[in-house]
Design an enzyme around this catalytic site. Structure first.
Site, short mmCIF file in Angstrom:
data_model
loop_
_atom_site.label_atom_id
_atom_site.label_comp_id
_atom_site.label_asym_id
_atom_site.label_seq_id
_atom_site.Cartn_x
_atom_site.Cartn_y
_atom_site.Cartn_z
N LEU A 70 0.82 -1.22 0.00
CA LEU A 70 0.00 0.00 0.00
C LEU A 70 0.85 1.27 0.00
CD1 LEU A 70 -2.97 -1.08 2.36
CD2 LEU A 70 -2.76 -1.31 -0.13
N SER A 71 2.10 1.18 -0.51
CA SER A 71 2.94 2.37 -0.57
C SER A 71 2.41 3.36 -1.60
CB SER A 71 4.39 2.00 -0.90
OG SER A 71 4.45 1.34 -2.15
N SER B 167 8.07 -2.19 -19.58
CA SER B 167 7.60 -0.92 -20.11
C SER B 167 8.27 -0.63 -21.45
CB SER B 167 7.98 0.18 -19.12
OG SER B 167 7.84 1.44 -19.69
N TYR C 192 14.36 4.46 -12.78
CA TYR C 192 13.14 3.65 -12.94
C TYR C 192 13.25 2.79 -14.20
CZ TYR C 192 8.54 2.42 -14.68
OH TYR C 192 7.48 1.72 -15.22
N LYS D 148 13.52 -1.59 -14.93
CA LYS D 148 12.73 -2.42 -15.85
C LYS D 148 13.66 -3.19 -16.78
CE LYS D 148 8.75 -1.39 -14.28
NZ LYS D 148 8.10 -2.40 -13.45
N TYR E 278 4.48 -2.61 -21.53
CA TYR E 278 3.29 -1.77 -21.68
C TYR E 278 3.67 -0.46 -22.36
CZ TYR E 278 2.07 -4.38 -17.34
OH TYR E 278 1.86 -5.30 -16.36
N PRO F 298 12.93 17.00 -19.63
CA PRO F 298 14.17 16.25 -19.86
C PRO F 298 13.91 14.74 -19.93
CG PRO F 298 14.45 17.81 -18.04
CD PRO F 298 13.00 17.84 -18.41
P1 NAD Z 1 0.76 1.52 -9.09
O1 NAD Z 1 1.71 2.32 -8.29
O2 NAD Z 1 -0.67 1.93 -9.10
O3 NAD Z 1 0.85 -0.03 -8.65
C1 NAD Z 1 2.00 -0.60 -8.09
C2 NAD Z 1 1.58 -1.22 -6.77
O4 NAD Z 1 2.71 -1.87 -6.16
C3 NAD Z 1 1.07 -0.19 -5.76
O5 NAD Z 1 -0.19 -0.61 -5.31
C4 NAD Z 1 2.12 -0.21 -4.63
O6 NAD Z 1 1.53 0.04 -3.37
C5 NAD Z 1 2.68 -1.61 -4.78
N1 NAD Z 1 4.07 -1.78 -4.31
C6 NAD Z 1 5.15 -1.01 -4.62
N2 NAD Z 1 6.25 -1.49 -4.02
C7 NAD Z 1 5.87 -2.60 -3.33
C8 NAD Z 1 6.55 -3.53 -2.52
N3 NAD Z 1 7.85 -3.41 -2.26
N4 NAD Z 1 5.85 -4.55 -1.97
C9 NAD Z 1 4.51 -4.67 -2.19
N5 NAD Z 1 3.81 -3.82 -2.95
C10 NAD Z 1 4.49 -2.79 -3.51
O7 NAD Z 1 1.32 1.45 -10.58
P2 NAD Z 1 0.69 0.84 -11.89
O8 NAD Z 1 0.54 1.95 -12.85
O9 NAD Z 1 -0.47 -0.01 -11.58
O10 NAD Z 1 1.92 -0.04 -12.40
C11 NAD Z 1 2.01 -1.42 -12.16
C12 NAD Z 1 3.33 -1.92 -12.73
O11 NAD Z 1 3.37 -1.65 -14.12
C13 NAD Z 1 4.57 -1.26 -12.14
O12 NAD Z 1 5.59 -2.22 -12.03
C14 NAD Z 1 4.92 -0.22 -13.17
O13 NAD Z 1 6.29 0.11 -13.15
C15 NAD Z 1 4.55 -0.94 -14.45
N6 NAD Z 1 4.27 -0.04 -15.56
C16 NAD Z 1 3.36 0.97 -15.39
C17 NAD Z 1 3.12 1.85 -16.44
C18 NAD Z 1 2.16 3.00 -16.26
O14 NAD Z 1 2.23 3.95 -17.01
N7 NAD Z 1 1.21 2.95 -15.31
C19 NAD Z 1 3.78 1.69 -17.65
C20 NAD Z 1 4.69 0.64 -17.79
C21 NAD Z 1 4.93 -0.22 -16.75
C1 UD1 Z 2 6.04 7.90 -18.90
C2 UD1 Z 2 7.34 7.57 -18.21
C3 UD1 Z 2 7.87 6.25 -18.74
C4 UD1 Z 2 6.82 5.17 -18.60
C5 UD1 Z 2 5.58 5.61 -19.37
C6 UD1 Z 2 4.50 4.57 -19.34
C7 UD1 Z 2 8.26 9.78 -17.74
C8 UD1 Z 2 9.34 10.75 -18.07
N1 UD1 Z 2 8.27 8.65 -18.45
O1 UD1 Z 2 6.34 8.13 -20.24
O2 UD1 Z 2 9.03 5.87 -18.05
O3 UD1 Z 2 7.28 3.95 -19.12
O4 UD1 Z 2 5.12 6.83 -18.80
O5 UD1 Z 2 3.28 5.09 -19.08
O6 UD1 Z 2 7.43 9.99 -16.85
N2 UD1 Z 2 3.04 15.54 -21.13
C9 UD1 Z 2 2.78 16.88 -21.15
N3 UD1 Z 2 2.38 17.49 -19.99
C10 UD1 Z 2 2.22 16.80 -18.82
C11 UD1 Z 2 2.49 15.41 -18.81
C12 UD1 Z 2 2.93 14.81 -19.99
O7 UD1 Z 2 2.89 17.52 -22.19
O8 UD1 Z 2 1.86 17.41 -17.79
C13 UD1 Z 2 3.46 14.87 -22.39
C14 UD1 Z 2 4.83 14.25 -22.36
O9 UD1 Z 2 5.83 15.14 -22.70
C15 UD1 Z 2 4.66 13.10 -23.38
C16 UD1 Z 2 3.17 12.73 -23.25
O10 UD1 Z 2 2.54 13.83 -22.64
O11 UD1 Z 2 4.87 13.57 -24.68
C17 UD1 Z 2 2.95 11.50 -22.37
O12 UD1 Z 2 3.62 11.71 -21.13
P1 UD1 Z 2 3.49 10.65 -19.93
O13 UD1 Z 2 2.06 10.37 -19.66
O14 UD1 Z 2 4.30 11.18 -18.79
O15 UD1 Z 2 4.12 9.32 -20.51
P2 UD1 Z 2 5.56 9.06 -21.18
O16 UD1 Z 2 6.34 10.29 -21.30
O17 UD1 Z 2 5.32 8.30 -22.42
#
Ligand code: NAD
Ligand code: UD1
Length: 336
Positions: free
Chosen positions: A33-34, A124, A149, A153, A177, A293
């Site tokens: 639940l972090s 990712s 981060y 991955k 993803y 950046p």
């Molecule tokens: P999220 O933060 O909503 O879910 C991650 C969950 O893991 C959270 O509920 C957190 O409490 C739990 N957690 C973190 N560290 C933990 C630990 N040490 N032990 C037990 N629980 C822990 O994020 P999400 O968007 O649902 O992402 C899920 C996974 O997918 C992550 O690994 C993330 O890196 C990956 N991912 C997410 C995205 C995105 O854009 N959302 C894109 C690519 C990959």
């Molecule tokens: C982000 C993460 C990436 C992760 C991916 C998956 C960063 C830098 N990268 O990428 O590691 O794998 O999500 O979901 O966070 N944007 C704006 N204004 C905002 C927010 C975003 O213009 O306030 C733009 C960004 O520049 C980008 C697009 O929207 O062009 C999507 O941004 P974001 O949702 O953060 O995703 P990623 O950059 O693809």
């Protein structure tokens, strides 16, 4: 199958728990639940009518994992638990390597000791870095990550692949993803970021609900059709269903498999703003700001391999992604 879902209270995890239950599987959630609230699992019960077995535990706690696995006898693990804020990872690299890498090593050891050598890992599109070509196929070389981060991955993909090579009785499915957005149709579960959202869609929905004044578009001088960054946005329910289908590869003892989960369609930041306004009728004020950046111009998937091998294809389009993101935000203006 009985599936250990780490991070199952989070955004993608909670949606996957719903789809696992819908498909007749039995999820067992562990989450520290972090970055989540246990309320998400109460909502899952409202959607599915089923209680979800939940343990508040940390994947770095080997003793806790061992107790849970002794009791639950799971067949496989879908591993979502991890820290995911890019900016925070630059400021706190140790915390990211400890949580994501040490946590996964502890988890894998516990699964091995309990004879459940099956893992689906949340990777990712970030592992492609600035992609060598688009649409990005799984053969596209991995790139250089711009933050810790991303490296967690990329490194975890390598670690899990090496473990599978050394012991082919492991099944390791790496799911890359693209950009998950949207929410369950019920409006009960969705993305609930802490603090100021880093990602585009939660920022937009918070502007729409009046929590933030305006969106800053990070740069309009990229080499794209309107100068703003292009990404492959995917509905979280489609993504969740991809995990259920990936379990088939575990049943088939497929070994190591890598799949992109994206739609194959790229939208710019301004395309998303326009689509959101059209889908919801809510205006999103924005200003053009500096580039962020580490951002790249264009990133979208080839989703062919997942379609051919998993029978998976994204069903929802951008309109539903916007409508569903907005429904969750509107119904839950202060989160869970
Ligand atoms: P999220 O933060 O909503 O879910 C991650 C969950 O893991 C959270 O509920 C957190 O409490 C739990 N957690 C973190 N560290 C933990 C630990 N040490 N032990 C037990 N629980 C822990 O994020 P999400 O968007 O649902 O992402 C899920 C996974 O997918 C992550 O690994 C993330 O890196 C990956 N991912 C997410 C995205 C995105 O854009 N959302 C894109 C690519 C990959
Ligand atoms: C982000 C993460 C990436 C992760 C991916 C998956 C960063 C830098 N990268 O990428 O590691 O794998 O999500 O979901 O966070 N944007 C704006 N204004 C905002 C927010 C975003 O213009 O306030 C733009 C960004 O520049 C980008 C697009 O929207 O062009 C999507 O941004 P974001 O949702 O953060 O995703 P990623 O950059 O693809």
């Amino acid at each position: 199958m009985k599936i250990l879902v780490t991070g199952g209270a989070g955004f993608i995890g909670s949606h996957t728990v719903v789809e696992l239950i819908n498909a007749g599987h039995e999820p067992v959630v562990i989450d520290n639940l972090s970055n989540a609230s246990a309320e998400s699992l109460n909502r899952v019960k409202k959607i599915t009518g089923k209680d979800v077995t939940f343990y508040k535990a940390d994947i770095r706690d080997g003793a806790a994992l061992s107790d849970i696995l002794d009791k639950e006898k799971v067949d496989a693990c879908i591993h979502f638990a991890g820290l995911k804020a890019v900016g925070e990872s630059v400021a706190k690299p140790w915390e990211y390597y400890d949580n994501n890498i040490a946590g996964t090593l502890t988890l894998v050891d516990a699964l091995k000791k309990h004879g459940a050598k099956n893992i689906i890992f949340s990777s990712s599109a970030t592992v492609y870095g600035d992609p060598a070509f688009v649409p990005i196929t799984e053969e596209c070389p991995k790139g250089s990550c711009t933050n810790p981060y991303g490296w967690t991955k990329s490194m975890l993909e390598q670690i899990l692949s090496d473990i599978q090579k050394a012991d082919p009785s492991w099944n390791v499915i790496l799911l890359r993803y693209f950009n998950p957005i949207g929410a369950h149709k019920s409006g009960l579960i969705g993305e609930n970021p802490n603090g100021i959202p880093n990602n585009l869609m939660p920022y937009i929905t918070q502007v729409a609900v009046g929590k933030r004044e305006k969106l800053t578009v990070f740069g309009n001088d990229y080499d794209t059709h309107d100068g703003t960054g292009v990404r492959d946005y995917i509905h979280v329910v489609d993504l969740a269903k991809g995990h259920v289908l990936a379990l088939k590869k575990i049943e088939e003892n497929a070994g190591l498999k890598i799949y992109n989960l994206g739609t194959g369609v790229g939208y710019s930041v301004l395309d998303i703003v326009k689509n959101f306004e059209e889908a919801t009728g809510v205006k999103i004020p924005y200003v053009i700001g500096e580039r962020r950046p580490g951002d790249i111009a264009t990133c979208y998937a080839s989703a062919k391999k997942a379609e051919e091998e998993l029978g998976w294809k994204a069903e929802y389009g951008i309109k539903e992604m916007c409508e569903d993101s907005w429904r969750f935000q509107k119904n839950n203006p202060a989160g869970y």
